[in-house]
Design a protein around this motif. Structure first.
Motif, PDB file in Angstrom:
ATOM      1  N   ALA A 342     -33.321 -55.211   0.105  1.00 43.89           N
ATOM      2  CA  ALA A 342     -32.849 -56.600   0.071  1.00 43.89           C
ATOM      3  C   ALA A 342     -31.893 -56.902   1.223  1.00 43.89           C
ATOM      4  O   ALA A 342     -31.700 -58.066   1.571  1.00 43.89           O
ATOM      5  N   PHE A 343     -31.289 -55.867   1.774  1.00 49.81           N
ATOM      6  CA  PHE A 343     -30.253 -56.072   2.799  1.00 49.81           C
ATOM      7  C   PHE A 343     -30.424 -55.071   3.935  1.00 49.81           C
ATOM      8  O   PHE A 343     -31.126 -54.072   3.776  1.00 49.81           O
ATOM      9  N   ASP A 344     -29.811 -55.352   5.064  1.00 51.65           N
ATOM     10  CA  ASP A 344     -29.659 -54.329   6.096  1.00 51.65           C
ATOM     11  C   ASP A 344     -28.206 -54.346   6.558  1.00 51.65           C
ATOM     12  O   ASP A 344     -27.412 -55.187   6.135  1.00 51.65           O
ATOM     13  N   VAL A 345     -27.878 -53.357   7.390  1.00 56.77           N
ATOM     14  CA  VAL A 345     -26.479 -53.198   7.783  1.00 56.77           C
ATOM     15  C   VAL A 345     -26.365 -53.319   9.303  1.00 56.77           C
ATOM     16  O   VAL A 345     -27.055 -52.618  10.042  1.00 56.77           O
ATOM     17  N   THR A 346     -25.520 -54.206   9.749  1.00 51.37           N
ATOM     18  CA  THR A 346     -25.277 -54.422  11.175  1.00 51.37           C
ATOM     19  C   THR A 346     -23.990 -53.695  11.567  1.00 51.37           C
ATOM     20  O   THR A 346     -22.944 -53.918  10.956  1.00 51.37           O
ATOM     21  N   PRO A 347     -24.061 -52.822  12.572  1.00 54.47           N
ATOM     22  CA  PRO A 347     -22.844 -52.099  12.964  1.00 54.47           C
ATOM     23  C   PRO A 347     -21.832 -53.027  13.635  1.00 54.47           C
ATOM     24  O   PRO A 347     -22.213 -54.033  14.254  1.00 54.47           O
ATOM     25  N   PRO A 348     -20.539 -52.684  13.537  1.00 56.18           N
ATOM     26  CA  PRO A 348     -19.488 -53.595  14.025  1.00 56.18           C
ATOM     27  C   PRO A 348     -19.603 -53.923  15.506  1.00 56.18           C
ATOM     28  O   PRO A 348     -19.233 -55.022  15.929  1.00 56.18           O
TER      29      PRO A 348
END
Ligand SMILES: CSC[C@@H](O)[C@@H](O)C(=O)COP(=O)(O)O
Length: 382
Positions: A342-348
């Motif tokens: 449902a989601f993904d993660v974007t690095p800072p």
């Protein structure tokens, strides 16, 4: 238990049909939700009389979006308390209904800890229920106020990064009044730009597989009167290449201590595209979305959804007769396995700025996020 009834005013603005409200009819208090799975075809309200009905509404995405999940969770605890159900059990069920949006756990915690504190002090369940409801109402109000401040800070940031207006903004998923006690997060910033004449166009990603962009953001954009265009998620690359995007604005479901941002799947590819094309990638979220207890992106639990959401297409109308597992029309061969986070993660390092009600963090660092949380009066989970 949940009951449902169609709203009479199908052409009302979304702000007139709130995403969620607490009501106290003679039969007893209820939580009324605008069923987002039925939008934009029809405005149907779900009337929840207990926490299990709300848990089901959360899992099925009738109520969704990080800030609203927090508000709903808090009211869910209050509902269990005022109706004399098992409050601790309801809190546990609600907290785990969806794992990624930390706001849900924060909202449940706010109402549950208020309930526990008053129960411990007075031994009176009625007073404790009143405290849980007051905490839910307070969170609801705070979220509306946070929306206003996020819009102000976001607009100021756009002015700084893109002086002169004429913004063409790309957004993903749905972040407006349907997910908030107010006008939302990223969408509230776009709306502020529209109201001040600075928005040239809102590019709306359809947001596969559940089409929160096509069904919900387009619905909100159309009703606000702003210029908007819908695109398939995989058309975004050619839009950037054509120089048609000035900024990306998205919300967040959890921001880890290192500044990694979990948001609707498809956000990370937009951040990569934005970096390549030198376009700011801006995250707008209330401070309750910052979770300093989660150290980094790899530690964020990403919800996996059922495969039928990908292998079938569904429209927000009545289920199709003879349809497969999810009630939709199969588009892949029967038995096809699907990957459906449902989601993904974007690095800072790909995030230009995080805009909150307390101000803007840019560059995104652990220290700046910790300072922001310390400044905020919001209670996070201890
Ligand atoms: C302000 S909303 C931010 C996020 O909650 C939103 O972008 C999103 O990813 C919602 O996902 P959903 O699965 O529809 O609840």
């Amino acid at each position: 238990m949940a009951d449902q009834h169609a709203h009479s005013g199908g052409d009302k603005r979304p702000t007139e049909v709130p995403a969620l409200r607490w009501e106290e009819p003679p039969e007893g208090p209820v939580l009324v939700l605008l069923d987002q799975t039925r939008l934009p075809a029809e405005e149907v309200e779900l009337v929840c009389t207990d926490a299990p009905a709300l848990v089901e509404a959360i899992r099925s995405l009738s109520v969704r979006g990080a800030p609203l999940l927090g508000i709903a969770g808090a009211y869910g605890v209050a509902l269990a308390a005022v109706r004399g159900y098992d409050v601790d059990g309801a809190a546990a069920e609600l907290r785990s209904a969806r794992p990624t949006a930390v706001n849900l756990a924060v909202g449940v915690h706010r109402a549950h800890s208020a309930h526990q504190a008053v129960l411990a002090r007075t031994g009176d369940p009625r007073q404790a229920a009143g405290a849980a409801l007051a905490a839910a109402r307070q969170l609801h109000r705070e979220d509306a106020e946070a929306s206003v401040r996020m819009a102000e800070h976001g607009l100021a940031l756009l002015e700084e990064l893109l002086p002169g207006g004429g913004h063409r903004i790309l957004t993903h998923c749905n972040t407006g009044s349907l997910v908030s006690g107010g006008e939302g997060t990223a969408f509230a910033v776009a709306l502020a730009a529209h109201r001040t004449g600075r928005l040239r166009r809102l590019w709306v990603d359809e947001t596969r597989p559940l089409l929160q962009g096509a069904r919900l953001t387009a619905y909100e954009a159309a009703r606000s009167g702003m210029a908007y265009t819908l695109l398939t998620d995989n058309a975004a690359g050619s839009l950037f290449a054509a120089g048609e995007v000035d900024a990306v604005l998205v919300g967040a479901d959890r921001i880890a201590a290192d500044g990694s941002v979990a948001n609707k799947v498809g956000s990370y590819p937009l951040a990569v595209l934005a970096r390549y094309h030198h376009v700011p990638f801006i995250v707008v979220a209330p401070v309750t979305t910052v979770d300093l207890r989660t150290p980094d992106g790899a530690s964020i639990e990403v919800e996996q959804r059922p495969g039928h959401e990908v292998t079938e297409v569904t429209a927000p109308q009545a289920p199709v007769a003879g349809a497969e597992a999810g009630g939709g029309i199969p588009v892949a061969p029967l038995g096809t396995q699907a990957y459906n986070p449902a989601f993904d993660v974007t690095p800072p390092e790909l995030v230009t700025a995080i805009v909150t009600e307390e101000g803007t963090v840019s560059p995104v660092t652990t220290e700046a996020l910790a300072e922001l949380c310390a400044r905020s009066r919001q209670v996070t989970i201890s």
